[in-house]
Design an enzyme around this catalytic site. Structure first.
Site, PDB file in Angstrom:
ATOM      1  N   ASP A   1       0.851  -1.188   0.000  1.00  0.00           N
ATOM      2  CA  ASP A   1       0.000   0.000   0.000  1.00  0.00           C
ATOM      3  C   ASP A   1       0.891   1.245   0.000  1.00  0.00           C
ATOM      4  OD1 ASP A   1      -3.221   0.511   0.982  1.00  0.00           O
ATOM      5  OD2 ASP A   1      -1.826   2.207   1.091  1.00  0.00           O
TER       6      ASP A   1
ATOM      7  N   GLY B   1     -14.875   3.816   4.137  1.00  0.00           N
ATOM      8  CA  GLY B   1     -13.620   4.392   3.651  1.00  0.00           C
ATOM      9  C   GLY B   1     -13.120   3.822   2.345  1.00  0.00           C
TER      10      GLY B   1
ATOM     11  N   HIS C   1     -10.250  -5.247  -3.203  1.00  0.00           N
ATOM     12  CA  HIS C   1      -8.904  -5.469  -2.650  1.00  0.00           C
ATOM     13  C   HIS C   1      -9.021  -5.800  -1.177  1.00  0.00           C
ATOM     14  CE1 HIS C   1      -9.880  -1.183  -2.524  1.00  0.00           C
ATOM     15  NE2 HIS C   1      -9.226  -1.129  -1.379  1.00  0.00           N
TER      16      HIS C   1
HETATM   17  P1  5GP Z   1      -9.659   1.537   0.259  1.00  0.00           P
HETATM   18  O1  5GP Z   1      -9.650   2.911   0.874  1.00  0.00           O
HETATM   19  O2  5GP Z   1     -10.405   1.556  -1.063  1.00  0.00           O
HETATM   20  O3  5GP Z   1     -10.118   0.434   1.156  1.00  0.00           O
HETATM   21  O4  5GP Z   1      -8.144   1.188  -0.034  1.00  0.00           O
HETATM   22  C1  5GP Z   1      -7.434   1.739  -1.085  1.00  0.00           C
HETATM   23  C2  5GP Z   1      -5.990   1.664  -0.707  1.00  0.00           C
HETATM   24  O5  5GP Z   1      -5.229   1.864  -1.878  1.00  0.00           O
HETATM   25  C3  5GP Z   1      -5.568   2.735   0.301  1.00  0.00           C
HETATM   26  O6  5GP Z   1      -5.037   2.105   1.455  1.00  0.00           O
HETATM   27  C4  5GP Z   1      -4.531   3.565  -0.462  1.00  0.00           C
HETATM   28  O7  5GP Z   1      -3.456   3.990   0.356  1.00  0.00           O
HETATM   29  C5  5GP Z   1      -4.091   2.617  -1.554  1.00  0.00           C
HETATM   30  N1  5GP Z   1      -3.680   3.279  -2.779  1.00  0.00           N
HETATM   31  C6  5GP Z   1      -4.337   4.281  -3.424  1.00  0.00           C
HETATM   32  N2  5GP Z   1      -3.673   4.623  -4.535  1.00  0.00           N
HETATM   33  C7  5GP Z   1      -2.579   3.820  -4.591  1.00  0.00           C
HETATM   34  C8  5GP Z   1      -1.506   3.707  -5.524  1.00  0.00           C
HETATM   35  O8  5GP Z   1      -1.407   4.398  -6.535  1.00  0.00           O
HETATM   36  N3  5GP Z   1      -0.562   2.755  -5.259  1.00  0.00           N
HETATM   37  C9  5GP Z   1      -0.621   1.958  -4.139  1.00  0.00           C
HETATM   38  N4  5GP Z   1       0.363   1.073  -3.973  1.00  0.00           N
HETATM   39  N5  5GP Z   1      -1.629   2.037  -3.252  1.00  0.00           N
HETATM   40  C10 5GP Z   1      -2.594   2.960  -3.482  1.00  0.00           C
END
Ligand code: 5GP
Ligand code: ZN
Length: 134
Positions: free
Chosen positions: A51, A113, A120
């Site tokens: 992440d 969130g 994922h």
């Molecule tokens: P969500 O908020 O949808 O549960 O998780 C999305 C995750 O993707 C977040 O923890 C965020 O830090 C991660 N994330 C967002 N954009 C990127 C990116 O461009 N590269 C990586 N490696 N992680 C990302």
């Protein structure tokens, strides 16, 4: 999809489903190698990477290669990949030595969130976690 749409020259992955969100999916781009990532593991079903904003010493994302929006939008045929992702999380937890306590999370919807709309599984570990979560 009609012939007119399929002749627009878009990559087939992004044509499929014809949804605007699918056509601009960050994680589909990462899986395809169009955007950089720090890869942890890959097989024919999942792509796993660090992440970008880690919330724990271990914070990796286990992402199905097939585009699925989230668990709420998953179909019965997606059940295998949802379960398989947890087995991959356990494998990585063992490899990282965090099997004494780690957390796996699917954030579903804005109140939880969710910010990326390609399924994922978060694997977090390497520190103590509180319950209930914030
Ligand atoms: P969500 O908020 O949808 O549960 O998780 C999305 C995750 O993707 C977040 O923890 C965020 O830090 C991660 N994330 C967002 N954009 C990127 C990116 O461009 N590269 C990586 N490696 N992680 C990302
Ligand atoms: Zn996607």
């Amino acid at each position: 999809m009609g012939l007119a749409e399929s002749s627009q020259g878009l990559p087939s992955l992004y044509n499929r489903g014809a949804s605007p969100s699918l056509m601009k999916c960050l994680f589909c781009d990462i899986i395809a190698g169009k955007k950089p990532s720090r890869k942890v593991y890959e097989d024919d079903k999942v792509y796993v990477f660090e992440d970008i904003r880690p919330q724990a010493p271990t914070h990796v994302l286990i992402v199905p290669k097939r585009h699925i929006v989230d668990v709420m939008h998953a179909a019965p045929e997606d059940a295998d990949i949802i379960g398989y992702s947890h087995l991959i999380a356990a494998k990585i937890a063992r490899e990282r030595g965090i099997e004494d306590g780690y957390r796996t999370v699917y954030n579903v919807g804005p109140n939880a969130g969710q910010s990326v709309f390609h399924l994922h599984l978060h694997l977090l570990g390497g520190r103590a976690f509180r319950w209930p979560p914030g």
